[in-house]
Motif scaffolding. Sequence first.
Motif, mmCIF file in Angstrom:
data_model
loop_
_atom_site.group_PDB
_atom_site.id
_atom_site.type_symbol
_atom_site.label_atom_id
_atom_site.label_comp_id
_atom_site.label_asym_id
_atom_site.label_seq_id
_atom_site.Cartn_x
_atom_site.Cartn_y
_atom_site.Cartn_z
ATOM 1 N N UNK A 1 108.146 38.750 49.442
ATOM 2 C CA UNK A 1 106.982 39.517 49.434
ATOM 3 C C UNK A 1 106.171 39.612 50.591
ATOM 4 N N UNK A 2 105.999 41.152 51.043
ATOM 5 C CA UNK A 2 105.631 41.642 52.268
ATOM 6 C C UNK A 2 104.013 41.692 52.291
ATOM 7 N N UNK A 3 103.651 42.795 51.639
ATOM 8 C CA UNK A 3 102.243 43.213 51.624
ATOM 9 C C UNK A 3 101.784 43.165 50.184
ATOM 10 N N UNK A 4 100.735 42.536 50.139
ATOM 11 C CA UNK A 4 100.172 42.349 48.631
ATOM 12 C C UNK A 4 101.482 41.765 47.524
ATOM 13 N N UNK A 5 101.643 42.600 46.733
ATOM 14 C CA UNK A 5 102.589 42.163 45.596
ATOM 15 C C UNK A 5 103.999 42.911 45.969
ATOM 16 N N UNK A 6 103.966 43.792 46.880
ATOM 17 C CA UNK A 6 105.114 44.575 47.299
ATOM 18 C C UNK A 6 106.247 43.704 47.867
ATOM 19 N N UNK A 7 107.537 44.147 47.408
ATOM 20 C CA UNK A 7 108.736 43.402 47.653
ATOM 21 C C UNK A 7 109.576 43.886 48.520
ATOM 22 N N UNK A 8 110.282 43.362 49.669
ATOM 23 C CA UNK A 8 111.409 43.863 50.390
ATOM 24 C C UNK A 8 112.403 42.996 50.310
#
Length: 216
Positions: free
Chosen positions: A157-164
């Motif tokens: 989890x990087x920014x908010x709920x966005x995943x990398x």
Amino acid sequence: MPIEIEGQTFTGFFGAEFDANRLRALSHAGRVEWLRFRFNLVFLTPFTRLVGLESGDCYIWLCVTNLLCGAIEALTAFEFGGLPMLCFSQFVEKYFIPDWKKPLKLEDLTPGRSPATTPAQHLYKYFRCGLEHSFAIEWGGLRHREGGAPSYLFERTAVGARTSLGIVPRELVDDFLTGVEKFFQTAAAWTPGSPEAERFSRRFEQVFLTCETPSP
């Protein structure tokens, strides 16, 4: 230290004053053996020593990842043809462990520029290219097991709920070393004249025979 291949002595360097004039005479298997010797000489030995420098006051892992990804990209051209990210991801998915083929929920930070949807594509676009162009993994990151990484490859989890993509670096090194060994074994087994062997030969000659001194 020189090596003998098919009755001739080679240094691992391809300049006209070194191996160039003898490389053309090698069979396909001999050329694979020479490339493997050169890879060990100029990359793998210093790379292994760099990995051994890990300590509390020396963070080696971005440099290690950068070098590792560069080596993958260099080797891909001896087997695959096409766009760099495609070749890179094909190599990783073929020679690394099956985890690289597992579907992870990965979001692309810049989908309009060479969309990346798989772990192998993220490794190329955000790890390899990020480190090469800006000394940073631009989307995703490294985390050790002792730092909380749940698995070798994981959704981060990087920014908010966005995943990398998250990667355990020591396991990446082990996977890379095993994968490279598989590549050289596979390349040595290609039948001379096969499409794979012909592609290898074209790349080998393009890179290593440009400095050849013609025989009289």
